[in-house]
Design an enzyme around this catalytic site. Structure first.
Site, PDB file in Angstrom:
ATOM      1  N   ASP A  12       0.829  -1.213   0.000  1.00 38.27           N
ATOM      2  CA  ASP A  12       0.000   0.000   0.000  1.00 38.27           C
ATOM      3  C   ASP A  12       0.864   1.264   0.000  1.00 38.27           C
ATOM      4  O   ASP A  12       0.527   2.266  -0.618  1.00 38.27           O
ATOM      5  CB  ASP A  12      -0.930   0.027   1.217  1.00 38.27           C
TER       6      ASP A  12
ATOM      7  N   SER B 294     -18.026 -23.686 -28.574  1.00 40.28           N
ATOM      8  CA  SER B 294     -18.136 -24.467 -27.338  1.00 40.28           C
ATOM      9  C   SER B 294     -17.509 -25.838 -27.590  1.00 40.28           C
ATOM     10  O   SER B 294     -17.020 -26.123 -28.682  1.00 40.28           O
ATOM     11  CB  SER B 294     -19.588 -24.587 -26.920  1.00 40.28           C
TER      12      SER B 294
ATOM     13  N   GLU C  76      -6.931 -31.031 -19.085  1.00 41.41           N
ATOM     14  CA  GLU C  76      -7.019 -29.814 -18.265  1.00 41.41           C
ATOM     15  C   GLU C  76      -8.305 -29.866 -17.460  1.00 41.41           C
ATOM     16  O   GLU C  76      -9.204 -30.631 -17.793  1.00 41.41           O
ATOM     17  CB  GLU C  76      -7.118 -28.574 -19.177  1.00 41.41           C
TER      18      GLU C  76
ATOM     19  N   LYS D 131     -11.894 -28.254 -16.444  1.00 38.33           N
ATOM     20  CA  LYS D 131     -12.877 -27.385 -17.087  1.00 38.33           C
ATOM     21  C   LYS D 131     -13.402 -26.446 -16.005  1.00 38.33           C
ATOM     22  O   LYS D 131     -14.069 -26.876 -15.061  1.00 38.33           O
ATOM     23  CB  LYS D 131     -14.006 -28.216 -17.687  1.00 38.33           C
TER      24      LYS D 131
ATOM     25  N   ASP E 269     -15.569 -23.524 -14.307  1.00 34.98           N
ATOM     26  CA  ASP E 269     -16.976 -23.168 -14.467  1.00 34.98           C
ATOM     27  C   ASP E 269     -17.172 -21.684 -14.151  1.00 34.98           C
ATOM     28  O   ASP E 269     -17.557 -21.318 -13.047  1.00 34.98           O
ATOM     29  CB  ASP E 269     -17.812 -24.049 -13.526  1.00 34.98           C
TER      30      ASP E 269
ATOM     31  N   ARG F 230     -17.913 -13.945 -24.564  1.00 28.40           N
ATOM     32  CA  ARG F 230     -18.246 -14.877 -25.636  1.00 28.40           C
ATOM     33  C   ARG F 230     -19.409 -14.345 -26.478  1.00 28.40           C
ATOM     34  O   ARG F 230     -19.406 -14.479 -27.691  1.00 28.40           O
ATOM     35  CB  ARG F 230     -18.613 -16.223 -25.013  1.00 28.40           C
TER      36      ARG F 230
ATOM     37  N   GLU G 220     -11.075 -18.251 -18.493  1.00 30.85           N
ATOM     38  CA  GLU G 220     -12.318 -18.222 -17.737  1.00 30.85           C
ATOM     39  C   GLU G 220     -12.189 -17.202 -16.610  1.00 30.85           C
ATOM     40  O   GLU G 220     -11.203 -17.218 -15.871  1.00 30.85           O
ATOM     41  CB  GLU G 220     -12.518 -19.630 -17.155  1.00 30.85           C
TER      42      GLU G 220
ATOM     43  N   TYR H 153      -6.455 -20.837 -20.864  1.00 29.03           N
ATOM     44  CA  TYR H 153      -6.260 -22.200 -21.380  1.00 29.03           C
ATOM     45  C   TYR H 153      -6.181 -22.322 -22.896  1.00 29.03           C
ATOM     46  O   TYR H 153      -6.218 -23.423 -23.425  1.00 29.03           O
ATOM     47  CB  TYR H 153      -7.371 -23.116 -20.872  1.00 29.03           C
TER      48      TYR H 153
ATOM     49  N   LYS I 117     -17.847 -34.148 -18.509  1.00 30.09           N
ATOM     50  CA  LYS I 117     -18.500 -33.466 -17.379  1.00 30.09           C
ATOM     51  C   LYS I 117     -18.575 -34.384 -16.168  1.00 30.09           C
ATOM     52  O   LYS I 117     -18.995 -35.539 -16.295  1.00 30.09           O
ATOM     53  CB  LYS I 117     -19.932 -33.063 -17.773  1.00 30.09           C
TER      54      LYS I 117
ATOM     55  N   CYS J  18     -49.602 -13.221   3.382  1.00 34.77           N
ATOM     56  CA  CYS J  18     -48.482 -13.427   4.301  1.00 34.77           C
ATOM     57  C   CYS J  18     -48.854 -14.483   5.353  1.00 34.77           C
ATOM     58  O   CYS J  18     -49.878 -14.347   6.026  1.00 34.77           O
ATOM     59  CB  CYS J  18     -48.109 -12.108   4.982  1.00 34.77           C
TER      60      CYS J  18
ATOM     61  N   CYS K  50     -48.888 -12.533   8.965  1.00 31.14           N
ATOM     62  CA  CYS K  50     -49.811 -11.458   9.366  1.00 31.14           C
ATOM     63  C   CYS K  50     -51.041 -11.393   8.471  1.00 31.14           C
ATOM     64  O   CYS K  50     -51.933 -10.586   8.722  1.00 31.14           O
ATOM     65  CB  CYS K  50     -49.087 -10.112   9.379  1.00 31.14           C
TER      66      CYS K  50
ATOM     67  N   CYS L 252     -44.203  -9.172   1.686  1.00 29.60           N
ATOM     68  CA  CYS L 252     -45.326  -8.775   2.529  1.00 29.60           C
ATOM     69  C   CYS L 252     -45.148  -7.279   2.760  1.00 29.60           C
ATOM     70  O   CYS L 252     -44.117  -6.844   3.283  1.00 29.60           O
ATOM     71  CB  CYS L 252     -45.277  -9.511   3.859  1.00 29.60           C
TER      72      CYS L 252
ATOM     73  N   CYS M 224     -46.121  -6.653  10.710  1.00 31.73           N
ATOM     74  CA  CYS M 224     -45.858  -8.079  10.487  1.00 31.73           C
ATOM     75  C   CYS M 224     -44.745  -8.532  11.447  1.00 31.73           C
ATOM     76  O   CYS M 224     -43.598  -8.071  11.338  1.00 31.73           O
ATOM     77  CB  CYS M 224     -45.460  -8.274   9.026  1.00 31.73           C
TER      78      CYS M 224
END
Ligand code: IVH
Length: 681
Positions: free
Chosen positions: A51, A96, A126, A128, A130, A149, A186, A238, A325, A420, A423, A438, A444
């Site tokens: 810093d 894809s 590798e 994958k 997400d 993309r 990613e 990748y 997957k 609700c 109440c 509500c 309430c």
């Protein structure tokens, strides 16, 4: 000499040159530390030392604006609001991958490759990741563009947001990189950051992000890079693309890209045989749970670029790569009932009560149903056999119904309630919102108790009572809103169960002490919908006191950094309600802090008729405070420079485009001292 500049070397150089050298040294050093910390995960200096260097660089850049450089590490945290994202065409479409779900399908891919190539080849395995895919374009070693993309052919230019990710190199390290290339990867929100963000949202009763991918995608779409910077995204790469890549193999190219400063996962492996691929899959199916980011499979790629070319692409995906997957962990169980919970802000959450079932090591009894649309989509009936999954989500969710298992004696279809459950008030659903609310805020019970619970939390007023005590105080009729807390008397408490002299005195002392809580935390404690800690801080800084905030118009509210229309409307609604005004009024008379401490120039009409654009960062007051000062003194804030702009209040790091425009239009630029002089003279 400014103490921050003491490190400047002095021998043999003019002052100007010394500054230039020092700026360059600091920039290089800071980027090296960013790289050590964010890419290598091995910091070599303390946060404090880091810093200090950053501050020194900021001070120098501010004092010597001619050395401004958009690639300086000080420029990673964007502060100007960008408009809509520009759409950009991809030079190479973003395709894809074909998905496989079994070893058999992986073998088929392998066998097909053997047949098509008819020569030896290597597979690179590798993980994958997400998250959200991104393509970065570098020219002469500099990051020039980052594109999502999109539809595969065109994507959004999100460069300003991507620049805030510390592990993304703005300038490459080393050498040997092509004149121009693309690198794909990613964008990920690490689990820890995802949990933090959701905890914050839960507190605000805002809809939770279902998984880190949604959270990362929502973050990248943010129009304000400063918000993006606060979310601590990461990016793993990748795939390298370009005309003249350094090596003949995908694996070797990634190795080199690592030396240029990219975060290339070090778990990529060359697999000489199919069995090595299976071993990799088996290992990572379990081990991936220990990673800091979400993964949902394995990607297999033919290594040699020449062979990739030979195999080519189908319309949608490459023939030289495939994904496997991982099986999401799933169980089948019975839906016993659905309950509806009412939170502090009145948001109603449907919860599925399930026959307990074991799923990835924990017993699941409840699952979130999120909102009415999801219930509708699933077409749930009580007694149904439902599929429960714990994929990338923390809260298990119902992903489907085994319709075939339904008997003749089918249970009732689950419908979202209209009133609700606490109440009886009719529920409302605001335009464009998935949640039901509500509206009976003041009557309430869970909303009333929830508001008091929020008010006393450590991060708000830090009053030493918990939900049980609040329940008792509410049931006894002593406390019906947050202001009533301050009328409590020790003898009242002693009449309740579990209270003794000592605990009553402790609560009295804690209430008394809470009166010193700074305004921004009081404001947070009021529990205005969407006003979390950060927003409360921004509002407190901008409007200084409760009356300033109460009197703020919609435009003044949305003019504050990070305050959008939804928050602005919520603040207006809060102060439009007489009951809230009465509570705030009472809190003020009891002595709570209703203004920020610290002086600010008084209001006047000295800036009447003048239009200002604020740009850059400041040292004496924040941007929001300057905006508020302009409004309080009769001036107008505007976000873009035009011929109608009278002044640009210019701080450090003002963007070169803005500087150019100001010069072009002949708009006067003043620094913060000159501005403050205008108010005091
Ligand atoms: S390679 C032409 N490698 O998966 C092939 N993709 O379904 C380009 N992804 O859009 C992609 N990890 O967002 C590749 N190690 C990895 C990946 C990966 C995640 C994502 C990527 C892509 C999608 C393909």
């Amino acid at each position: 000499m400014n103490s921050r500049n003491e490190n400047i070397p002095v021998h043999g150089m003019g002052r100007e040159e010394e500054v230039e050298v020092r700026i360059k040294t600091l920039r290089d050093e800071i980027e090296q530390h960013n790289y050590n910390y964010y890419v290598l995960s091995t910091p070599t200096i303390s946060d404090r030392e880091f810093d200090e260097r950053m501050k020194e660089l900021q001070a120098l850049e501010e004092a010597y604006p001619r050395y401004a450089d958009p690639y300086s590490p000080t420029q990673r945290v964007g502060s100007d609001l960008s408009k809509e994202f520009e759409q950009v065409e991809h030079a190479y479409p973003m395709l894809s991958l074909g998905n496989t779900y079994s070893e058999k399908e992986v073998s088929e891919f392998y066998d097909r490759t053997v047949r098509l190539l008819n020569e030896p080849f290597e597979i690179v395995a590798e993980l994958k990741y997400d998250g959200v895919s991104i393509s970065l374009i570098y020219e002469r070693g500099m990051l020039v563009r980052a594109v999502t993309r999109g539809d595969g052919t065109r994507g959004d230019d999100v460069t300003a947001n991507i620049r805030t990710i510390r592990s993304v190199p703005l300038k490459l390290r080393g050498g040997g990189y092509p004149e121009r290339f693309e690198i794909r990867g990613e964008v990920l929100l690490p689990w820890a950051e995802f949990d933090r963000l959701n905890r914050e949202r839960e507190e605000q009763e805002e809809p939770l992000f279902a998984n880190p991918r949604n959270a990362a995608s929502g973050t990248l779409k943010q129009q304000n890079p400063a918000v993006v910077a606060s979310r601590k995204l990461d990016a793993y790469f990748y795939y390298l693309l370009g005309e003249s890549l350094p090596e003949q193999g995908h694996y070797e190219n990634l190795e080199i890209a690592r030396s240029w400063g990219f975060k290339i996962p070090d778990v990529i492996r060359k697999c000489p045989a199919l069995q090595d691929v299976f071993d990799y899959i088996a290992y990572w199916d379990g081990e991936r749970k220990r990673l800091p980011v979400a993964t949902d499979g394995i990607v297999l790629k033919v290594n040699a670029l020449r062979q990739q070319q030979q195999l080519g692409f189908t319309a949608k995906s490459p023939r030289w790569a495939i994904s496997y997957k991982f099986q999401a962990e799933r169980a089948v169980t019975r839906l016993n009932s659905v309950s509806f919970q009412v939170g502090r802000t009145g948001a109603v959450t449907p919860v599925a009560n399930l026959e307990p079932v074991l799923l990835s090591g924990t017993t699941v009894k409840r699952a979130s149903l999120h909102n009415a649309d999801i219930i509708e989509e699933l077409g749930l009936c009580i007694g149904d056999d439902v599929y429960v999954e714990k994929g990338g989500e923390i809260i298990p969710k119902i992903v489907g119904v085994d319709v075939d298992a339904r008997s003749m004696m089918m249970g009732d279809q689950v419908r979202f309630i209209t009133h609700c459950p606490e109440c009886g008030a009719p529920l409302v659903r605001r335009e464009n919102e998935a949640a039901h609310y509500c509206p009976n805020e003041a009557g309430c019970p869970p909303q009333i108790k929830g508001k008091i619970e929020h008010f006393v939390t450590r991060r708000a007023m830090n009053i030493g009572i918990g939900p049980e005590t609040i329940e008792d105080l509410y049931n006894a009729g002593y406390v019906k809103n947050i202001a009533d807390l301050y009328t409590l008397k020790a003898p009242d408490l002693l009449r309740l169960e579990r209270w003794a002299e000592k605990s009553a005195q402790n609560l009295m002392a804690s209430l008394e002490k809470s009166k010193e809580t700074p305004f921004e935390r009081v404001l947070y404690g009021l529990g205005i919908r969407y006003v979390g800690e950060t927003v409360a801080k921004r509002l407190a800084q901008a409007f200084r006191d409760i009356d300033g905030l109460k009197g703020a118009a919609f435009e003044a509210l949305t003019g504050v950094d990070e305050i959008g229309e939804r928050i602005a409307q919520s603040v207006l609604d809060y102060f439009a309600d007489e009951r809230n005004l009465a509570i705030v009024g009472r809190l003020k008379t009891y002595g709570l802090q209703m203004a920020v401490s610290g002086e600010m120039p008084p209001s006047s009409d000295k800036l009447k008729g003048l239009s200002f654009v604020i740009s850059g960062t400041f040292t004496k007051y924040s941007r929001d405070e300057y905006k508020a000062m302009i409004e309080r003194n009769g001036g107008k804030n505007s976000s873009s420079i035009s011929k109608n702009t009278d002044y640009i209040l210019a701080g450090a790091n003002m963007g070169p485009a803005k500087q150019e425009k100001a010069v072009q239009l002949g708009v006067r630029m003043i620094d913060e001292d000159a501005f403050l002089n205008m108010l005091t003279l």
